[in-house]
Motif scaffolding. Structure first.
Motif, PDB file in Angstrom:
ATOM      1  N   ILE A 291       0.839  -1.207   0.000  1.00  0.00           N
ATOM      2  CA  ILE A 291       0.000   0.000   0.000  1.00  0.00           C
ATOM      3  C   ILE A 291       0.874   1.256   0.000  1.00  0.00           C
ATOM      4  O   ILE A 291       0.605   2.237  -0.712  1.00  0.00           O
ATOM      5  CB  ILE A 291      -0.942  -0.016   1.209  1.00  0.00           C
ATOM      6  N   LYS A 292       1.962   1.234   0.789  1.00  0.00           N
ATOM      7  CA  LYS A 292       2.882   2.381   0.824  1.00  0.00           C
ATOM      8  C   LYS A 292       3.515   2.606  -0.550  1.00  0.00           C
ATOM      9  O   LYS A 292       3.612   3.748  -1.024  1.00  0.00           O
ATOM     10  CB  LYS A 292       3.975   2.135   1.859  1.00  0.00           C
ATOM     11  N   ASP A 293       3.958   1.506  -1.177  1.00  0.00           N
ATOM     12  CA  ASP A 293       4.551   1.625  -2.512  1.00  0.00           C
ATOM     13  C   ASP A 293       3.558   2.212  -3.503  1.00  0.00           C
ATOM     14  O   ASP A 293       3.909   3.049  -4.359  1.00  0.00           O
ATOM     15  CB  ASP A 293       5.021   0.257  -3.007  1.00  0.00           C
ATOM     16  N   PHE A 294       2.321   1.784  -3.388  1.00  0.00           N
ATOM     17  CA  PHE A 294       1.278   2.318  -4.266  1.00  0.00           C
ATOM     18  C   PHE A 294       1.099   3.810  -4.053  1.00  0.00           C
ATOM     19  O   PHE A 294       1.002   4.601  -4.997  1.00  0.00           O
ATOM     20  CB  PHE A 294      -0.031   1.570  -4.003  1.00  0.00           C
ATOM     21  N   CYS A 295       1.077   4.202  -2.774  1.00  0.00           N
ATOM     22  CA  CYS A 295       0.868   5.619  -2.455  1.00  0.00           C
ATOM     23  C   CYS A 295       2.045   6.470  -2.953  1.00  0.00           C
ATOM     24  O   CYS A 295       1.850   7.613  -3.403  1.00  0.00           O
ATOM     25  CB  CYS A 295       0.690   5.799  -0.957  1.00  0.00           C
ATOM     26  N   ASN A 296       3.260   5.919  -2.872  1.00  0.00           N
ATOM     27  CA  ASN A 296       4.442   6.679  -3.283  1.00  0.00           C
ATOM     28  C   ASN A 296       4.618   6.706  -4.794  1.00  0.00           C
ATOM     29  O   ASN A 296       5.013   7.733  -5.363  1.00  0.00           O
ATOM     30  CB  ASN A 296       5.704   6.088  -2.641  1.00  0.00           C
ATOM     31  N   GLU A 297       4.328   5.612  -5.465  1.00  0.00           N
ATOM     32  CA  GLU A 297       4.673   5.483  -6.870  1.00  0.00           C
ATOM     33  C   GLU A 297       3.502   5.691  -7.826  1.00  0.00           C
ATOM     34  O   GLU A 297       3.684   6.210  -8.922  1.00  0.00           O
ATOM     35  CB  GLU A 297       5.260   4.093  -7.120  1.00  0.00           C
ATOM     36  N   MET A 298       2.332   5.300  -7.412  1.00  0.00           N
ATOM     37  CA  MET A 298       1.215   5.309  -8.351  1.00  0.00           C
ATOM     38  C   MET A 298       0.147   6.340  -8.015  1.00  0.00           C
ATOM     39  O   MET A 298      -0.416   6.986  -8.906  1.00  0.00           O
ATOM     40  CB  MET A 298       0.586   3.904  -8.379  1.00  0.00           C
ATOM     41  N   LEU A 299      -0.110   6.530  -6.762  1.00  0.00           N
ATOM     42  CA  LEU A 299      -1.227   7.394  -6.367  1.00  0.00           C
ATOM     43  C   LEU A 299      -1.101   8.825  -6.876  1.00  0.00           C
ATOM     44  O   LEU A 299      -2.084   9.406  -7.363  1.00  0.00           O
ATOM     45  CB  LEU A 299      -1.356   7.371  -4.829  1.00  0.00           C
ATOM     46  N   PRO A 300       0.116   9.457  -6.798  1.00  0.00           N
ATOM     47  CA  PRO A 300       0.210  10.854  -7.293  1.00  0.00           C
ATOM     48  C   PRO A 300      -0.208  10.972  -8.755  1.00  0.00           C
ATOM     49  O   PRO A 300      -0.840  11.950  -9.139  1.00  0.00           O
ATOM     50  CB  PRO A 300       1.692  11.183  -7.102  1.00  0.00           C
ATOM     51  N   ASN A 392       1.057   4.385 -19.909  1.00  0.00           N
ATOM     52  CA  ASN A 392       0.178   3.226 -20.155  1.00  0.00           C
ATOM     53  C   ASN A 392      -0.116   2.467 -18.859  1.00  0.00           C
ATOM     54  O   ASN A 392      -1.233   2.002 -18.629  1.00  0.00           O
ATOM     55  CB  ASN A 392       0.839   2.278 -21.165  1.00  0.00           C
ATOM     56  N   THR A 393       0.910   2.323 -17.998  1.00  0.00           N
ATOM     57  CA  THR A 393       0.715   1.644 -16.709  1.00  0.00           C
ATOM     58  C   THR A 393      -0.321   2.382 -15.861  1.00  0.00           C
ATOM     59  O   THR A 393      -1.186   1.777 -15.228  1.00  0.00           O
ATOM     60  CB  THR A 393       2.053   1.555 -15.954  1.00  0.00           C
ATOM     61  N   ILE A 394      -0.211   3.730 -15.846  1.00  0.00           N
ATOM     62  CA  ILE A 394      -1.144   4.543 -15.038  1.00  0.00           C
ATOM     63  C   ILE A 394      -2.554   4.441 -15.596  1.00  0.00           C
ATOM     64  O   ILE A 394      -3.518   4.230 -14.850  1.00  0.00           O
ATOM     65  CB  ILE A 394      -0.670   6.008 -15.008  1.00  0.00           C
ATOM     66  N   LEU A 395      -2.682   4.584 -16.906  1.00  0.00           N
ATOM     67  CA  LEU A 395      -4.019   4.589 -17.512  1.00  0.00           C
ATOM     68  C   LEU A 395      -4.676   3.210 -17.448  1.00  0.00           C
ATOM     69  O   LEU A 395      -5.902   3.110 -17.376  1.00  0.00           O
ATOM     70  CB  LEU A 395      -3.916   5.054 -18.970  1.00  0.00           C
ATOM     71  N   ASP A 396      -3.869   2.152 -17.480  1.00  0.00           N
ATOM     72  CA  ASP A 396      -4.434   0.784 -17.430  1.00  0.00           C
ATOM     73  C   ASP A 396      -4.570   0.254 -16.001  1.00  0.00           C
ATOM     74  O   ASP A 396      -4.965  -0.898 -15.799  1.00  0.00           O
ATOM     75  CB  ASP A 396      -3.538  -0.176 -18.230  1.00  0.00           C
ATOM     76  N   PHE A 397      -4.227   1.053 -15.010  1.00  0.00           N
ATOM     77  CA  PHE A 397      -4.242   0.570 -13.619  1.00  0.00           C
ATOM     78  C   PHE A 397      -5.663   0.181 -13.180  1.00  0.00           C
ATOM     79  O   PHE A 397      -6.616   0.938 -13.386  1.00  0.00           O
ATOM     80  CB  PHE A 397      -3.690   1.662 -12.688  1.00  0.00           C
ATOM     81  N   ASN A 398      -5.777  -1.051 -12.538  1.00  0.00           N
ATOM     82  CA  ASN A 398      -7.068  -1.557 -12.034  1.00  0.00           C
ATOM     83  C   ASN A 398      -7.140  -1.314 -10.529  1.00  0.00           C
ATOM     84  O   ASN A 398      -6.410  -1.925  -9.753  1.00  0.00           O
ATOM     85  CB  ASN A 398      -7.193  -3.057 -12.334  1.00  0.00           C
ATOM     86  N   ASN A 399      -8.047  -0.442 -10.115  1.00  0.00           N
ATOM     87  CA  ASN A 399      -8.112  -0.085  -8.686  1.00  0.00           C
ATOM     88  C   ASN A 399      -8.681  -1.199  -7.803  1.00  0.00           C
ATOM     89  O   ASN A 399      -8.621  -1.124  -6.581  1.00  0.00           O
ATOM     90  CB  ASN A 399      -8.938   1.193  -8.488  1.00  0.00           C
ATOM     91  N   THR A 400      -9.227  -2.277  -8.418  1.00  0.00           N
ATOM     92  CA  THR A 400      -9.786  -3.388  -7.611  1.00  0.00           C
ATOM     93  C   THR A 400      -8.701  -4.046  -6.771  1.00  0.00           C
ATOM     94  O   THR A 400      -8.926  -4.421  -5.606  1.00  0.00           O
ATOM     95  CB  THR A 400     -10.410  -4.445  -8.537  1.00  0.00           C
ATOM     96  N   ILE A 402      -5.918  -2.770  -5.431  1.00  0.00           N
ATOM     97  CA  ILE A 402      -5.540  -2.015  -4.229  1.00  0.00           C
ATOM     98  C   ILE A 402      -6.676  -1.975  -3.221  1.00  0.00           C
ATOM     99  O   ILE A 402      -6.471  -2.016  -2.006  1.00  0.00           O
ATOM    100  CB  ILE A 402      -5.070  -0.586  -4.612  1.00  0.00           C
ATOM    101  N   LEU A 403      -7.928  -1.946  -3.733  1.00  0.00           N
ATOM    102  CA  LEU A 403      -9.084  -1.970  -2.820  1.00  0.00           C
ATOM    103  C   LEU A 403      -9.141  -3.301  -2.065  1.00  0.00           C
ATOM    104  O   LEU A 403      -9.450  -3.340  -0.866  1.00  0.00           O
ATOM    105  CB  LEU A 403     -10.381  -1.746  -3.599  1.00  0.00           C
ATOM    106  N   ASP A 404      -8.842  -4.390  -2.779  1.00  0.00           N
ATOM    107  CA  ASP A 404      -8.806  -5.705  -2.121  1.00  0.00           C
ATOM    108  C   ASP A 404      -7.718  -5.749  -1.055  1.00  0.00           C
ATOM    109  O   ASP A 404      -7.877  -6.375   0.003  1.00  0.00           O
ATOM    110  CB  ASP A 404      -8.566  -6.806  -3.152  1.00  0.00           C
TER     111      ASP A 404
END
Length: 719
Positions: A291-300, A392-400, A402-404
């Motif tokens: 979750i931390k990696d997601f917040c640092n790398e993908m969430l912004p 492409n990675t950002i636009l194709d990201f599936n939020n399911t 991270i929610l899981d």
């Protein structure tokens, strides 16, 4: 005989003086006593039997040390703390004597004097304040045991678990015969026969062979008597261990239940919970890092996703424009002229080169091309590839996903919280160790008793095998002895009496057997709810019981059966009466004539034959109904009037048959029926069915705190 009242005080778990009114009427002949396992239901039957028979209730000849030890274990522990011990059981029994009905009050009381147990037994007649004197009391004790012996009295306590083996097991024919002889007082003839045999030992016979055979016969009779006595003793001990095991198992279950009520966690369970905590913490840590990696790398980037789309468009336009500009510069007129030089007419070269250059440049122009477009980023080729991949990675990201992860993280946190709560609320180590020690002690006792039970079971199997072998040898010896007496024309009164007694017993049992068969079919048809289920019960001369149904057979089928499996297997499968019917229908006398008669049967007709039904193929409920009906038939044939005490009458009985058991069975088996039941045995529906037949109902409960049984009127349910 009827038991109108039972009073207990300081007997087993009954501390206060407790009274049960067991009086019944013809219309309402049932008394219902409800209680959970361990409440004290079986104590009621034991108290009645002990009050009537004293030491004989436990198969002791008198007031010996074994009997004293048994009585001490029956006295309520709380009463031993008082200045004086006052423990007793008392019953009022009603006995028909000639044209009168007399009521006797029997009281067996125990006290301690100089640390020694003292028993006092008194009997009052018809509410008299003066008890019977010594001579009258001695006469009464002999009188009551002559009317109903302890062995017969115990027969009227119905225990489905015990009687299942009794009436269906491998020695069921022996049990059935002994039960009939005892209930009908025919065993008196057996006792007389054995007495004559014993007396005959002193008579000398000049014929050595006869003397040897007679001694062998008598020795086998004695050996058989010793084996039967030993088998009875071990069976009693086996039953006692079973009762002790049941009590210990209940005590262990109660201890474990109390232990968990107080928050107890066993050491093994604590270790498992700690291991589970480590496992969950490790898993939660990994999820948290993800979750931390997601917040640092993908969430912004996901936050500015719309701008990323614009960025992608800008970069693509820049790339296309740059490529177009490079190609445009390359494909100029001069470049084309060089390519076409010496290949076309020089006079038209300029015109053609200009045309081709303009056509190529126009063709490669991107759709997004703008004349005044300005490049912002000016990325290198590698930078552009990396940025496009990231976009492409950002636009194709599936939020399911991270929610899981968030959901799993919360679930693990909740599970960890539950485990910590359970560990934090568990008992202190000292209390935990005490519980563990108590449970371990009980487990050891249960283990030792189970081992003793297995040893006794093995001993019983060996003794019963010996009994069967000795019985067979005895019968052969007896036949040979009688044969020698007859062949040598020895006029021996003893042998004549033995034969006469055997004939008497056979004649009496034949009549009673017929009565039992009629009684069985009458009550069985009343209870069972299946058409064409059973048509006949046969009890042969060796008291082997078999059920039969009328079935249709084609003569060709019979011929094939004989050819395929033979006569012996057919008789084993289809029963003795099957062949009796065949012999009668074909008018033959033996098996050798039967096959010829079947083969020459030109009619090829269908035959109705009585065919044996395998009782072992019955369901548990049907077996229980079979046992109940055979039991009812025996009691009705005996003509004995005595209370019928039944423990859990509906064991294994399905719901459709319960009403018939209530209306047809319990209402007719005796004028007084005492039912001992749990709330799951006679449940609310069964209670409603039995209610019209009840003349009294009690509920007994075990007070865990004060360790005593409490009684009140009523049952678990109210109607």
């Amino acid at each position: 005989m009827k038991i109108n009242k039972l009073v207990l005080k300081n007997f087993r778990s009954y501390e206060e003086e407790t009274t049960f009114d067991f009086s019944t009427t013809k219309e309402k002949n049932i008394i219902l006593v409800g209680g959970k396992n361990g409440a004290g239901k079986s104590t009621i039957f034991e108290a009645i039997k002990l009050c009537i028979y004293g030491p004989m209730a436990y198969k002791y000849q008198g007031f010996n040390s074994s009997y004293i030890s048994r009585i001490k274990s029956n006295i309520n522990n709380n009463s031993l703390k008082n200045d004086t011990v006052d423990a007793f059981v008392s019953i009022d029994i009603e006995i028909s004597e000639s044209t009168e009905k007399n009521t006797y009050t029997l009281k067996r009381e125990w006290t301690f004097k100089d640390k020694k147990l003292d028993e006092k037994f008194v009997v009052y007649k018809n509410s008299s304040l003066i008890p019977l004197d010594k001579e009258e009391l001695n006469y009464f004790e002999n009188y009551i045991t002559s009317i109903i012996s302890p062995k017969i009295f115990e027969f009227f306590f119905f225990d489905g678990e015990h009687l299942s083996e009794f009436f269906i097991g491998k020695n069921s024919n022996i049990h059935l015969k002994q039960s009939l002889l005892s209930l009908c007082n025919f065993d008196t003839f057996d006792v007389l026969k054995n007495t004559i045999i014993s007396t005959a030992r002193s008579n000398k016979n000049t014929n050595d062979e006869i003397e040897i055979i007679k001694d062998d016969y008598l020795n086998l009779e004695n050996r058989l008597y010793e084996l039967n006595t030993k088998e009875e003793t071990i069976s009693e001990e086996f039953k006692e261990i079973e009762n002790q095991l049941e009590d210990l198992q209940q005590e262990k279950l109660k201890l474990e239940k109390d232990f968990r009520k107080k928050g107890g966690v066993l050491a093994e369970e604590r270790e498992l919970l700690n291991s589970k905590t480590i496992e969950l913490e490790t898993k939660r840590s990994l999820i948290n890092q993800n979750i931390k990696d997601f917040c640092n790398e993908m969430l912004p980037f996901l936050i500015v996703k719309t701008k990323i789309i614009n960025l992608e468009k800008q970069l693509k336009t820049e790339s296309d424009t740059l490529l177009y500009s490079q190609l445009k510069n390359k494909l100029n007129t001069e470049y084309i002229k060089k390519l076409l030089l010496n290949k076309i007419d020089p006079s038209s070269l300029d015109k053609i080169a200009i045309t081709i250059s303009e056509a190529l440049v126009d063709d490669i122009k991107p759709d997004s091309y703008e004349e005044n477009f300005e490049s912002i980023h000016n990325l290198s080729n590698d930078e552009s590839k990396y940025l496009f991949s990231l976009i492409n990675t950002i636009l194709d990201f599936n939020n399911t996903t991270i929610l899981d992860s968030f959901k799993e993280y919360r679930n693990i946190s909740n599970e960890l919280s539950d485990i910590r709560t359970k560990l934090n609320t568990s008992l202190e180590d000292e209390s935990l160790n005490q519980y563990i020690n108590d449970i371990a002690n009980l487990s050891n006792k249960i283990g030792h008793l189970s081992e003793s039970k297995n040893l006794l079971s093995n001993s019983l199997d060996e003794i019963r095998l010996d009994i069967n072998e000795v019985t067979s040898e005895r019968d052969k010896s007896k036949s040979k002895y009688i044969e020698l007496l007859q062949s040598n024309k020895v006029v021996d009164m003893s042998s004549n009496l033995i034969l006469m007694l055997d004939d008497i017993i056979q004649t009496l049992t034949e009549n009673k057997t017929k009565e039992i068969q009629d009684n069985f079919m009458y009550i069985f048809r009343k209870i069972i709810q299946k058409d064409n289920f059973i048509d006949f019960i046969d009890i042969d001369s060796n008291f082997n019981a078999a059920l039969y149904i009328n079935k249709m057979y084609y003569s060709l089928e019979l011929e094939n059966l004989i050819e395929n499996i033979g006569y012996d297997e057919m008789e084993r499968k289809f029963g003795r009466l099957f062949f009796d019917d065949l012999f009668k229908l074909y008018n033959v006398e033996n098996r050798s004539e039967l096959l010829n008669a079947i083969k020459t049967d030109t009619q090829s007709s269908f035959l109705t034959l009585r065919t044996k039904v395998d009782i072992n193929g019955f369901s548990s409920g049907e077996k229980q109904i079979y046992i109940l009906c055979l039991y009812w038939a025996l009691l009705k044939a005996s003509d004995i009037e005595i209370p019928f005490i039944i423990d859990t009458p509906y064991a294994r009985i399905d719901e459709t048959h319960r009403n018939n058991i209530t209306s047809e069975y319990l209402s007719t088996i005796s004028d007084q029926v005492i039912i001992l039941s749990t709330n799951t045995e006679i449940d609310e529906k069964a209670y409603r069915e039995i209610k019209p037949k009840l003349n009294g109902e009690y509920l007994i409960q075990y007070d865990d705190k004060n360790r005593k049984t409490i009684q009140r009127e009523g049952y678990f349910f109210e109607v």
